[in-house]
Design a protein around this motif. Structure first.
Motif, PDB file in Angstrom:
ATOM      1  N   LEU A 146     -18.117  27.110   0.687  1.00  0.00           N
ATOM      2  CA  LEU A 146     -17.111  26.199   0.028  1.00  0.00           C
ATOM      3  C   LEU A 146     -17.868  24.797   1.173  1.00  0.00           C
ATOM      4  N   LEU A 147     -18.815  24.310   0.898  1.00  0.00           N
ATOM      5  CA  LEU A 147     -19.264  22.697   2.072  1.00  0.00           C
ATOM      6  C   LEU A 147     -18.512  21.623   1.006  1.00  0.00           C
ATOM      7  N   SER A 148     -17.850  20.979   2.364  1.00  0.00           N
ATOM      8  CA  SER A 148     -17.642  19.360   2.128  1.00  0.00           C
ATOM      9  C   SER A 148     -18.433  18.486   2.000  1.00  0.00           C
ATOM     10  N   GLY A 149     -18.783  16.981   1.338  1.00  0.00           N
ATOM     11  CA  GLY A 149     -19.956  16.390   1.335  1.00  0.00           C
ATOM     12  C   GLY A 149     -19.491  14.668   0.448  1.00  0.00           C
ATOM     13  N   GLN A 150     -20.491  13.836   1.291  1.00  0.00           N
ATOM     14  CA  GLN A 150     -19.971  12.516   0.662  1.00  0.00           C
ATOM     15  C   GLN A 150     -21.326  12.297   0.097  1.00  0.00           C
ATOM     16  N   ALA A 151     -21.438  11.461  -1.369  1.00  0.00           N
ATOM     17  CA  ALA A 151     -23.235  10.922  -1.467  1.00  0.00           C
ATOM     18  C   ALA A 151     -22.303   9.324  -1.936  1.00  0.00           C
TER      19      ALA A 151
END
Length: 275
Positions: A135-140
């Protein structure tokens, strides 16, 4: 003396014409012609003709027997299709390797959560099973969403390869929050469980986690990524018509690789989970 008498056939009478009377003789003085004695019949030394025997009666007519038909000869055998010989590679080229059979228990990198392809005209009710994921959290922002998701999945694949964890499914994105400006997400990549249950150390903010589980509705999107809003409008209308309340987080599963946002054949499974 006694003479043997021999029977002599009398001479055949000779017909003589009467002589003309001498001159001065009267007809009475004419000598009369001797009477002719018919000759005696000479017995025929050859036997007489035998009576004709009647012809034997013809035999009874033969009743014709019915003619037996000639035996039917078997028809010619139908020719069997000739199997073409296997195509051989050109000289100097090796034979292709046999296809690799998918073995039981070996992770399938193309496996989906539902296990089968969806139908765009239907909604599937399924039950999601939790799977180990990186899992890798992010935003865009919305404009950079497609590129940001693609970069996150590439980072997860690189970490899985470093750790020696086989990929066991298609990449996922859980949208945990959305705003007018953009969204926050958890990018996930299904992998095989680590041997011994020991999670190796990951870099770049990657961690070992689990995918969502429980009952869900699956909707299929097959269109460019820029048109995914129309799919969500369909989902919203369906939920309102059925009076279904769902969790705020939507889960997307990318059956196709995120390479071109304008790909008309881009396939994405969208899962929503009722509360």
């Amino acid at each position: 003396m006694v003479f043997a008498q021999a029977r002599v056939a009398p001479p055949t009478a000779v017909e003589t014409a009467p002589l003309a009377p001498p001159p001065g003789a009267s007809p009475a003085q004419m000598p009369s012609a001797p009477a002719q004695t018919p000759p005696s019949a000479v017995p025929d030394s050859q036997p007489g003709p035998q009576p004709v025997q009647p012809a034997p009666p013809p035999p009874n007519p033969v009743t014709p027997q019915p003619v037996q038909p000639a035996p039917t000869l078997p028809g010619p055998a139908e020719p069997q299709p000739v199997q073409p010989p296997p195509t051989l590679p050109p000289p100097g080229q090796s034979l292709p390797a046999p296809p690799v059979q998918q073995q039981t228990g070996v992770p399938d990198p193309n496996a989906t959560l539902a296990g089968k392809r969806g139908d765009a005209s239907d909604i599937d009710e399924i039950t999601l099973a939790a799977k180990p994921v990186l899992l890798l959290s992010g935003q865009a922002s919305w404009d950079q969403g497609f590129q940001k998701l693609s970069e996150s999945f590439n980072a997860l694949r690189a970490e899985a390869q470093k750790a020696g964890l086989p990929v066991a499914g298609r990449p996922l994105a859980l949208f945990v929050e959305t705003t007018d400006d953009g969204f926050r997400f958890d990018a996930m990549l299904p992998v095989a469980a680590p041997a011994g249950g020991q999670a190796p150390a990951f870099g770049g903010g990657v961690k070992l986690s689990a995918s969502p589980m429980g009952k869900a509705l699956r909707f299929l999107h097959v269109a460019p990524y820029d048109d995914i809003d129309s799919t969500y409008e369909t989902i919203t209308a369906y939920l309102e018509a059925k009076s279904i309340t769902v969790k705020d987080a939507f889960l997307e599963e990318y059956v196709s690789d995120l390479k071109d946002p304008g790909d008309p054949n881009l396939e994405i499974n969208v899962y929503v989970q009722p509360k």
